[in-house]
Design an enzyme around this catalytic site. Sequence first.
Site, PDB file in Angstrom:
ATOM      1  N   ASP A  81       3.137  12.722  12.779  1.00 22.99           N
ATOM      2  CA  ASP A  81       2.425  12.720  11.371  1.00 22.99           C
ATOM      3  C   ASP A  81       3.237  11.413  11.171  1.00 22.99           C
ATOM      4  O   ASP A  81       1.966  10.973   9.806  1.00 22.99           O
ATOM      5  CB  ASP A  81       3.038  13.986  10.990  1.00 22.99           C
ATOM      6  CG  ASP A  81       2.807  15.102  11.499  1.00 22.99           C
ATOM      7  OD1 ASP A  81       1.748  15.075  12.619  1.00 22.99           O
ATOM      8  OD2 ASP A  81       2.430  16.062  11.108  1.00 22.99           O
ATOM      9  N   GLU A 102       1.161  15.105   0.693  1.00 27.34           N
ATOM     10  CA  GLU A 102       1.800  15.334  -1.000  1.00 27.34           C
ATOM     11  C   GLU A 102       2.302  14.556  -1.767  1.00 27.34           C
ATOM     12  O   GLU A 102       2.344  13.263  -1.760  1.00 27.34           O
ATOM     13  CB  GLU A 102       3.036  16.479  -1.096  1.00 27.34           C
ATOM     14  CG  GLU A 102       4.402  15.742  -0.481  1.00 27.34           C
ATOM     15  CD  GLU A 102       4.288  16.014   1.228  1.00 27.34           C
ATOM     16  OE1 GLU A 102       4.879  14.645   1.374  1.00 27.34           O
ATOM     17  OE2 GLU A 102       4.086  16.359   2.008  1.00 27.34           O
ATOM     18  N   ARG A 112       0.216   6.998   8.405  1.00 19.66           N
ATOM     19  CA  ARG A 112      -0.029   5.529   8.409  1.00 19.66           C
ATOM     20  C   ARG A 112      -1.216   4.376   8.364  1.00 19.66           C
ATOM     21  O   ARG A 112      -1.457   3.592   7.894  1.00 19.66           O
ATOM     22  CB  ARG A 112       1.070   4.735   9.206  1.00 19.66           C
ATOM     23  CG  ARG A 112       1.191   3.332   9.441  1.00 19.66           C
ATOM     24  CD  ARG A 112       1.229   2.126   7.858  1.00 19.66           C
ATOM     25  NE  ARG A 112       1.268   1.153   8.171  1.00 19.66           N
ATOM     26  CZ  ARG A 112       0.344  -0.078   7.241  1.00 19.66           C
ATOM     27  NH1 ARG A 112       0.199   0.397   6.449  1.00 19.66           N
ATOM     28  NH2 ARG A 112       0.702  -1.606   8.456  1.00 19.66           N
ATOM     29  N   ALA A 170       5.892  21.406   2.065  1.00 26.61           N
ATOM     30  CA  ALA A 170       5.783  21.837   0.317  1.00 26.61           C
ATOM     31  C   ALA A 170       5.772  23.392   2.015  1.00 26.61           C
ATOM     32  O   ALA A 170       6.636  24.341   0.946  1.00 26.61           O
ATOM     33  CB  ALA A 170       4.089  22.519   0.499  1.00 26.61           C
ATOM     34  N   ALA A 182       3.672  20.824   5.499  1.00 31.58           N
ATOM     35  CA  ALA A 182       4.793  19.440   5.663  1.00 31.58           C
ATOM     36  C   ALA A 182       5.579  20.060   4.424  1.00 31.58           C
ATOM     37  O   ALA A 182       6.717  21.200   4.874  1.00 31.58           O
ATOM     38  CB  ALA A 182       3.994  18.341   5.139  1.00 31.58           C
TER      39      ALA A 182
END
Length: 346
Positions: free
Chosen positions: A82, A157, A87, A200, A198
Site C-alpha cells: 500500500d 488520512e 507513492r 483509523a 488503515a
Amino acid sequence: MTERHILVVAHTGRDESLEAGVTVCRLLADAGLTPVVATDSVDDLRAATGGAALRVLDDSDTGNKHDVAVGDVELVIVLGGDGTILRAAELVRGGSAPLLGVNLGHVGFLAESERDDLADAVARALDRDYLVEERMTLSVRVKVDGEVIWQTWALNEATVEKASRERMLDLAVAVDGRPLTSFGADGVVMATPTGSTAYAFSAGGPVVWPSLDALLMVPLSAHALFARPLVVGPNSSLSVDVLDRTGATGVLWCDGRRAFDLPAGARVVARRSSTPVRLARLHPGPFTDRLVQKFALPVNGWRGGAEVDATPTGAVTLPRASDRGAGGAADADVAFGAEAAEGDAR
C-alpha cells in the site's frame, strides 16, 4: 495511432519488487510499448533490464521535465504494498490515470492482484480490460491566525500527532466550523473511507465501505469521556486545533508520507478534495469479500445461500485513457477561493 504510455512504479530497493518491475517492463516492451518509469527508479530498472528503452515521467516534486507528462499516462501498474500505491498516487496527482496495484507486501489492501497474477494483470492492462473505481481524497490545510501556511492532500488520512513522546497534546476539534469538544490526546486521525482500514482502523475507528461518501474523525488515546470516532457527511469539514496550554507541539502526517510541524495555535482543516484517486479493478466484487480476504476473517459456518446478490457496488466504469483527452484536470485543492463560504475558517 496515438502512442500509449503505461507507468511502472516499483520499490526498486527491494529485490522482489525490482524483479517484478523488470518483468512488467519486458512484457510491455514485447507488446510494442516503451515503459514509463519514475525518476527515482529509472537507473535501477535500466541496470536490471540490461539497458532497456525506458521513458521517464515528469517529476512535479522537483519541476524536472522528462519524456512523458502526467496527463499523458494511460495507466499506472504499481508493484509493492500500500505504501508504494500511495507513492504512485502522488506521482500522477492531477492526471486521470488509474492505479493497478499488484501486491508484493503484506496486507496490500489497495492492491488488485497478487504476485502470481502478474502476467495476467499486464495482459488485461494492455487490453484495457478493467473497471475504474474512484476513491475520495482529502484536501488538507494548516492555518495559523486564519492564514493558510501549508496545504496538501491525502488518500487515507491526515493525522495530527504529538511531536514529543513525553507530552500529550491539548486539542480542540470542530465539525463544520462549530466547536465540538477538547481533550488531551496523542492525536487525531481524519480519514476517508479508504483510510478507514488503515491508521483509523488501528485506532479503533469503524470500517467504512468505500462506496459510502463520508469523513471520519478518530481520536488517538484521548484522555476524555467523550472521545468516540465520528462519521460525518462528505460535504462537512473537520478541524483540529493545537491548543497553547502546555507548550506541546504537534506534527501533521498525511498518508504517512508528507509531514509538517504544527506550532501551538495551529489549526488543521480537512475536507473532501475535488480530485479523487482512481483504482483499476480486474476483479470487481463486494467489499465484504475484500475484507474477508485481506484480514483472513473466519467465515466458516456461515449459512448464507446462493441467493445473495454478489453484484459489485461502488465501482464506476469510466472512459478509458484512450477515450479521454491527454490533459488531466489540475488539482483544485490549492484553489480555496470559496473558503470563506465553506464555514471552516472560523
